[in-house]
Design an enzyme around this catalytic site. Structure first.
Site, PDB file in Angstrom:
ATOM      1  N   SER A  57       7.723  -5.975   4.406  1.00  0.00           N
ATOM      2  CA  SER A  57       7.711  -6.609   5.729  1.00  0.00           C
ATOM      3  C   SER A  57       6.362  -7.279   5.912  1.00  0.00           C
ATOM      4  O   SER A  57       5.341  -6.748   5.454  1.00  0.00           O
ATOM      5  CB  SER A  57       7.927  -5.559   6.826  1.00  0.00           C
ATOM      6  OG  SER A  57       8.092  -6.167   8.095  1.00  0.00           O
ATOM      7  N   LYS A  97       8.516  -5.524  14.168  1.00  0.00           N
ATOM      8  CA  LYS A  97       8.982  -4.218  13.691  1.00  0.00           C
ATOM      9  C   LYS A  97      10.089  -3.671  14.585  1.00  0.00           C
ATOM     10  O   LYS A  97      11.052  -3.064  14.097  1.00  0.00           O
ATOM     11  CB  LYS A  97       7.812  -3.228  13.637  1.00  0.00           C
ATOM     12  CG  LYS A  97       6.707  -3.612  12.670  1.00  0.00           C
ATOM     13  CD  LYS A  97       7.199  -3.833  11.252  1.00  0.00           C
ATOM     14  CE  LYS A  97       7.623  -2.566  10.546  1.00  0.00           C
ATOM     15  NZ  LYS A  97       7.913  -2.790   9.104  1.00  0.00           N
ATOM     16  N   TYR A 130       0.826  -1.209   0.000  1.00  0.00           N
ATOM     17  CA  TYR A 130       0.000   0.000   0.000  1.00  0.00           C
ATOM     18  C   TYR A 130       0.864   1.264   0.000  1.00  0.00           C
ATOM     19  O   TYR A 130       0.712   2.141  -0.861  1.00  0.00           O
ATOM     20  CB  TYR A 130      -0.896  -0.046   1.234  1.00  0.00           C
ATOM     21  CG  TYR A 130      -1.894   1.081   1.381  1.00  0.00           C
ATOM     22  CD1 TYR A 130      -2.703   1.489   0.322  1.00  0.00           C
ATOM     23  CD2 TYR A 130      -2.062   1.708   2.617  1.00  0.00           C
ATOM     24  CE1 TYR A 130      -3.640   2.499   0.483  1.00  0.00           C
ATOM     25  CE2 TYR A 130      -2.999   2.719   2.792  1.00  0.00           C
ATOM     26  CZ  TYR A 130      -3.785   3.113   1.717  1.00  0.00           C
ATOM     27  OH  TYR A 130      -4.710   4.114   1.886  1.00  0.00           O
TER      28      TYR A 130
END
Length: 341
Positions: A81, A157, A13
């Site tokens: 990721s 993350k 996105y």
């Protein structure tokens, strides 16, 4: 000062919008996808020509394709990721590819002589695992991945960004490295493949949730998030070296606040949006039967406000008002037929 940049995860996105903006500014772009079968679908969405936008097959967990994708590049924007909708049974399903993918990208960047790297991290690497009384965060804060209740995605993350920074300090030489740490990314969608954060709006507009849990988030527009990456890529190496840049466009919103915003701006198109807050006890009961809700339990009643003053001061970044992002996101979902109203 456009050059040639590798943007990993070109089907993503944020990556898609970043690629569109880079091409518009005269950059040549290489991008990775897991399978080159995606090229025919993605090229019309991303723009460019076969000369200005080149696709390469590469995966976070394998060396194959990375040297080819990096060849000729001056810059790296590592965005790929894993971001699943549900909590995996084994947290390493997220942690390992996030960490190893970041390190793999950095190793191949160094080998190819790439000296300017922007890595997409997350506010997840900043605002979790802190004492309950803390509710304001900036780039100096780090998530404690070992704290009770920290979810696998948040761990992934945090661990990936730490590992990348440690590698750059030990092995990076003169490489200029920074991270962009976005909050919940919303805004217009270019296809049916969008961020998990957009699913919150899809569920609100579709009436899939009867009431709003007492949780919330800061938000940022996908267009502004991409613009911050571009600013970091085009900045002087010394300006970005070692930096973290939070991407957030405003205050912390509870979901009920967002629901109210949608009803006020969209009128009858938002008639299915809930008007009440769900009691915490009901969220806890429902979470026993709905695994996706379990991620919310630690967020009930919490505020995690994020300041983007640093990005605005250092890079001159100016995000649009959150209300504009929310409405544009909702209207995009309706126009694409993803939400039936």
């Amino acid at each position: 000062m456009a050059g040639t940049v590798l943007v990993t995860g070109g089907s993503g996105y944020i990556a898609g919008e970043t690629i569109r903006q880079l091409l518009a500014r005269g950059w040549s772009v290489h991008t990775t996808v897991r399978s080159l079968s995606r090229e025919a679908e993605l090229r019309p969405l991303l723009g460019g020509t076969p000369e200005t936008l080149k696709f390469f097959a590469a995966d976070l967990t394998s060396d194959a394709g990375w040297a080819e994708s990096m060849a000729g590049c001056t810059h790296l924007c590592h965005m790929a990721s894993p971001f699943p909708a549900d909590v995996p049974k084994d947290e390493n399903e997220l942690i390992v590819p996030a960490r190893e993918g970041a390190l793999r990208a950095l190793r191949f960047a160094k080998a190819a002589g790439v000296g300017h790297v922007v890595l997409t991290s997350s506010a997840a690497a900043i605002a979790y695992g802190h004492p309950p009384g803390k509710n304001q965060y900036d780039e100096r804060d780090w998530t404690n991945p070992d704290a009770p209740g920290v979810q696998p995605y948040i761990k992934s993350k945090t661990i990936a960004e730490r590992a990348a920074r440690d590698w750059v300090a030990a092995e990076g030489g003169d490489m200029a490295f920074c991270t962009v740490n976005p909050v919940a990314v919303l805004g217009p969608v270019a296809s049916n493949d969008f961020a998990a954060s957009v699913e919150v709006f899809e569920q609100l507009l579709s009436g899939k949730v009867p009431a709003c849990p007492d949780v919330g988030f800061c938000l940022v527009d996908v267009r502004d998030t991409a613009a911050l990456h571009v600013l970091a890529l085009e900045a002087n190496a010394e300006t970005i070296r070692g930096e973290r840049f939070i991407a957030s466009s405003g205050p912390f919103y509870k979901i009920i606040d967002v629901a109210r915003m949608l009803r006020e701006q969209l009128g009858d198109q938002a008639r299915k949006v809930p008007t009440r807050v769900m009691p915490n006890w009901l969220v806890r009961v429902m979470a026993m039967f709905m695994p996706a809700l379990r991620q919310l339990l630690g967020e009930l009643g919490r505020t995690r406000a994020m300041s983007s003053a640093h990005a605005q001061t250092v890079l001159g970044w100016q995000p649009r008002p959150p209300e504009e992002t929310a409405v544009d996101c909702a209207r995009s979902l309706i126009e694409r037929g993803i939400v039936k109203v």
